[in-house]
Enzyme design. Structure first.
Site, PDB file in Angstrom:
ATOM      1  N   CYS A   1       0.798  -1.223   0.000  1.00  0.00           N
ATOM      2  CA  CYS A   1       0.000   0.000   0.000  1.00  0.00           C
ATOM      3  C   CYS A   1       0.832   1.275   0.000  1.00  0.00           C
ATOM      4  CB  CYS A   1      -0.965   0.000   1.168  1.00  0.00           C
ATOM      5  SG  CYS A   1      -0.149  -0.207   2.753  1.00  0.00           S
TER       6      CYS A   1
ATOM      7  N   HIS B   1      -1.998   0.529   7.062  1.00  0.00           N
ATOM      8  CA  HIS B   1      -2.360   0.858   5.684  1.00  0.00           C
ATOM      9  C   HIS B   1      -1.931   2.285   5.385  1.00  0.00           C
ATOM     10  CE1 HIS B   1      -4.369   0.035   1.996  1.00  0.00           C
ATOM     11  NE2 HIS B   1      -5.306   0.974   2.141  1.00  0.00           N
TER      12      HIS B   1
ATOM     13  N   ASP C   1      -8.068   5.665  -2.134  1.00  0.00           N
ATOM     14  CA  ASP C   1      -7.197   4.553  -1.756  1.00  0.00           C
ATOM     15  C   ASP C   1      -6.801   3.783  -3.014  1.00  0.00           C
ATOM     16  OD1 ASP C   1      -5.854   2.468  -0.705  1.00  0.00           O
ATOM     17  OD2 ASP C   1      -7.416   1.858   0.719  1.00  0.00           O
TER      18      ASP C   1
END
Lengths: 325, 650
Positions: free
Chosen positions: B408, B452, B468
């Site tokens: 991520c 994250h 995201d």
């Protein structure tokens, strides 16, 4: 003596009199008493104060680190200390204290008052100590429904009656953080004989015979016969040969005995100061008893016919001890 | 110099028990301390024991002083300080060990045992998990046993008796301790601060570079737990915002907080209310469900709309928040700030900048640029993986155009760079995404493996929007968690796997227990105490003190009654009963035992008065006295005595 820190535990320095008034003790009645809760005092020991310091350190640390388990530890130990007060207290209360008659002693020696501790309930008492004038004189465990003996030792400086002084029964069991104690006043007294005069002492009048007798040696006296053994007969007069043959013990008697009969009289020592006079008489009695010669004692108003043996010996010494009190 | 002698009243068995107990208490410390200190402690204990067994005297003072100085020097050399937790523990352990060498008499054992209690307490500064409570109780029990055995006058007691008494003391103390814990007024710490606090805790850091989040994701450790008042939001909404990273240097994203008041937040009044119990991570960030609308007074709010605690978090923190999923953050962005959110280092990500500028040339609308970017990620073969190749040169360009494999932080970092290059203000947000529902206790567990990173872009009139990019590449990551998102064969942390069967169920149960422990015991701080006490109606110090005193008095009184009644209940004493009967028989014969008369005196009087009874009276009295006052009572003594007395006819 076990080196328990508590033996150094000092009470606040109050005058004996004030202490007596403030701090009620247990007085034995007819020889025994029970430690009741009103008479049992409890204070932290030096170790207990140190423990409080430890708790404070733990607590401050717990605050500083906002540490719950450290709080739990500090609180648990604090609670344990609190609960230990009950256990210490319980270890002492209900204990039965009895006094037995102490053996007479000579002035200058140490009087020993036997003290019987009895655990009446189903609980054992652990590490009960006796403290007299700040000094620990003994410590013992008392099993349940049993009794144990301790001794109160007191100096006996002068002849006459020596009353047991106040002493403390104490315990710091189980954790040593608190000391529970109770003052005990025994209604016991000890006879203190005068101290036998030391050194070379003039022989008692009529004692010359005795001296002659001893100089001539034991066997030189005229053997008279045998009689049944009586408690207190001097061992060297016992007919050992017949004992060895399995016969009942018999005592030899001597014709010389009558002539060596000794009168120890007040008027012989009257010239001395009274205490020295008693000391002199005492020494004569001790010597005569050791020699196994019958001796009599004449004091103003008292006459003890010549005899010998422990009973007579103690009767004489007692008369001296209590003379003109 | 005279060598101190050993006290004969410190028996070697007691000494051995003491050394073993202290060793057991020190084991958790030994795992943290340098090896030589543990060795020293063992050597001191062993030496002390050998000396005692051989009846030798203790080492002389000069040797002990020399040892002490050497050890303190060694600790200073090792830690560069004598303060702080680690060095403090080392000092305490070695001082306790050295104290053993001058422990002569019983009273010295007190000092050692007190040091031992401090060692127990010290352990909790390192770990406060539930098993430590067991460690606490067991070690206090063992230490009290030692204290008790040190106070036996005769040393004849049996170990099990000490164990029982010690156990009784602990059990009786627990209610009092519980009351103290609940009611004893708490003060807010810390009173002072040690230099090396906040060590080695896992959690997000203030910066993000390639590999930093994926490394964190390898850990099963719990980051925080959340209890919602009502419904738990769906996984796709579980974005736990922690840190906003504004500055990019070509490799690392970092924070630079403007010193301005927090921006305006508008939100619809649909809110989640929840409690977070955050594990300590040594920093100041506090995670919040996107987007927090209301927080307590102790919590600060930055210009980046992050929640911060005042001090680094060295202990668990429990805080209550409200969040709304529908919000508008900072609708107006001043030009200078806008400029700051577009800054990129000149030297890096040249290819990415070209790509973004091409998009911008096509359309100036941020929405179009966003669409182009998404298409870029979706249409190319991007792979979501925990073990991406290393990107040593220029991480953004290498990732976007060469490897296309990343976690991520790669996606978020690259996307933020693209956005900035295309003229859209952007910033990276790190935090946690997801969380696992524990059905026992109905709360969410968020682990480090849920760490994250995502991006917020700013659009005129709409404020900051969460984007995201990982979700484009791997929608499963967001919906179902890390494990389902990763290709097979990736090293997934055990507890992050969706179905680990029985073990997982046990782990959830254990976690629920821990959650209660953390929340109500470890989290019982001054503020929780205030709220608990006010719920009990104790809203001022006076009433609290009163309640404290009253409850302790009640418990102690109850204990006193129980303990004293226990003592009163006299055990049936067959000896006394038999003797009593003997006295009654004689009394009927006209010979009454007087109060002060001991059995021996009484017997003498009876024999004098009735010589005909001499034999049985003497026998009975002797048996009685021997059994009662003798060292050991034969077990058949009462029976014998009874038989003698039954046949006794005065």
């Amino acid at each position: 003596m076990p080196n328990l820190a508590s033996s150094r535990f000092k009470l606040p320095r109050l005058s004996q009199d004030l202490q007596r008034r403030l701090l009620r003790g247990v007085r034995t009645q007819q020889g025994h008493a029970v430690l009741r809760y009103r008479r049992v005092y409890i204070l932290p020991t030096r170790n207990g104060l140190m423990f409080a310091g430890l708790l404070a350190v733990l607590w401050v640390g717990a605050i500083n680190y906002n540490n719950s388990l450290a709080f739990i530890l500090a609180f648990l130990l604090g609670a344990v200390a609190m609960v230990s007060i009950l256990h210490t207290f319980r270890n002492l209360i209900g204990l039965k204290v009895s006094a037995a008659t102490p053996e007479p002693v000579f002035a200058g020696d140490e009087a020993r008052f036997p003290i019987l501790l009895e655990s009446r309930g189903s609980r054992a008492r652990t590490a009960i100590g006796l403290q007299y004038q700040g000094e620990m004189q003994g410590i013992t465990d008392v099993p349940a429904t049993h009794a144990q003996r301790l001794e109160l030792r007191m100096p006996a400086p002068q002849r006459g009656w020596l009353s047991a002084e106040r002493f403390a029964l104490f315990t710091i069991y189980p954790l040593g953080l608190f000391k529970a104690w109770s003052w005990v006043d025994l209604d016991a007294r000890c006879v203190v004989y005068p101290a036998p005069e030391q050194g070379a002492v003039p022989a008692p009048p009529g004692g010359a015979a005795a001296e002659r007798g001893t100089q001539r040696g034991r066997g030189a006296e005229d053997f008279d016969g045998l009689r049944a053994y009586r408690t207190g007969d001097p061992p060297r007069h016992i007919a050992w040969r017949s004992v060895a043959r399995g016969l009942p013990p018999q005592t030899k008697t001597f014709t010389g005995e009558a002539s060596s009969r000794l009168w120890l009289e007040w008027r012989n020592v009257e010239a001395l100061p009274r205490e020295r006079a008693l000391s002199r008489l005492c020494r004569w009695i001790v010597d005569a008893e050791a020699e196994g010669r019958p001796y009599g004692l004449r004091l103003p108003g008292i006459e003890l016919a010549p005899a010998q043996g422990p009973a007579h010996y103690h009767r004489c010494l007692r008369s001296l001890a209590l003379f003109a009190l | 110099m005279s060598r101190p002698r050993l006290d004969p009243l410190l028996p070697t068995t007691t000494l051995a028990a003491m050394l073993l107990t202290l060793a057991a208490i020190a084991v958790p410390h030994a795992l943290r301390l340098p090896f030589w200190i543990s060795l020293l402690a063992l050597a001191c204990g062993g030496w002390r024991y050998l000396r005692a067994v051989r009846g030798e005297s203790l080492p002389p003072t000069w040797l002990r002083v020399l040892l002490t100085v050497t050890v303190v020097g060694g600790i200073y050399a090792h830690y560069d300080t004598l303060l702080g937790l680690e060095a403090g523990t080392a000092l305490l352990v070695s001082m306790t060990a050295l104290k053993l060498l001058e422990m002569r008499a019983r009273r010295d054992t007190h000092v050692v045992l007190y040091l031992g209690f401090l060692l127990i307490g010290m352990q909790f500064l390192f770990s406060q998990t539930l098993p430590n409570l067991i460690y606490l109780i067991v070690s206090v029990w063992a230490m009290l046993m030692l204290l008790i055995s040190a106070h036996r006058a005769t040393g004849h007691g049996k170990p099990w008796q000490y164990a029982r008494l010690s156990g009784a003391l602990v059990l009786q103390a627990i209610p009092v301790a519980a009351v103290l814990f609940l009611l004893f007024p708490r003060v807010s710490g810390p009173l002072w601060r040690m230099p090396d606090e906040g060590h080695a805790q896992t959690g997000l850091s203030d910066t993000m570079s390639p590999g930093s989040v994926s490394q964190l994701s390898q850990s099963d450790a719990v980051a925080f737990r959340v209890e919602f008042d009502g419904d738990i939001p769906p996984p796709s909404q579980r974005y736990w915002r922690a840190l906003v990273l504004t500055h990019y240097d070509g490799y690392t994203w970092s924070r630079m907080t403007p010193r301005t008041p927090p921006p305006q937040l508008d939100h619809v009044p649909v809110e989640h209310a929840y409690d977070i119990l955050l594990e300590p991570h040594g920093q100041q960030w506090l995670p919040a469900l996107e987007m927090a609308t209301r927080a307590g007074n102790e919590i600060g709010l930055t210009a980046l709309y992050e929640l911060r605690s005042r001090n680094p978090l060295d202990e668990r923190l429990n805080y209550r928040l409200r969040s709304s999923p529908h919000y508008r953050l900072q609708a107006e962005l001043p030009p200078n700030l806008r400029q700051a959110y577009l800054m990129l280092p000149d030297a890096s990500a040249k290819q990415a900048k070209e790509l973004a500028q091409k998009w911008r040339a096509d359309s100036n609308d941020p929405r179009d640029i966003l669409r182009r970017a998404r298409d870029y990620f979706v249409q190319r073969e991007f792979v979501y993986t925990l073990s991406p190749p290393r990107l040593p040169r220029d991480p953004v360009d290498q990732f976007l155009f060469e490897t296309q494999r990343g976690f991520c932080e790669h996606y978020a970092g690259a996307f933020a760079v693209l956005m900035r290059a295309a003229g859209v203000p952007a910033r990276v947000v790190t935090g946690y995404q997801g969380g696992e529902l524990n059905p026992i206790g109905e709360y969410l567990i968020v682990r480090q493996s849920d760490a994250h990173a995502w991006v917020e872009i700013w659009m005129d009139g709409e404020g900051w929007l969460r984007i995201d990019p990982t979700a484009w590449v791997s929608p499963n990551r967001i919906e179902q968690g890390l494990a389902s998102a990763l290709p097979a064969g990736e090293p997934i942390p055990f507890l992050a796997r969706p179905d680990s069967g029985l073990l997982k169920a046990l782990e959830l149960r254990w976690d629920a227990l821990n959650n209660g422990w953390n929340r109500w015991v470890l989290g019982y701080n001054p503020s929780l105490q205030r709220s608990v006490l006010s719920r009990l109606g104790l809203d001022n110090l006076f009433y609290t003190a009163l309640a404290l005193a009253a409850s302790i008095a009640l418990i102690v009184l109850t204990l006193t009654l129980i303990l004293l009644l226990q003592g009163r209940r006299r055990g049936f004493d067959p000896l006394a009963a038999a003797y009593e009967r003997f006295c009654r028989k004689l009394a009927r014969a006209g010979l009454e035992r007087r109060h002060h008369e001991g059995p021996a005196d009484f017997a003498r009087r009876v024999v004098a008065a009735r010589p005909d009874l001499a034999e049985p009276v003497r026998a009975i009295t002797k048996l009685y006295i021997d059994a009662r006052y003798g060292a050991a009572t034969p077990s058949d003594a009462p029976r014998k005595l009874r038989r003698l007395i039954t046949t006794f006819r005065p």
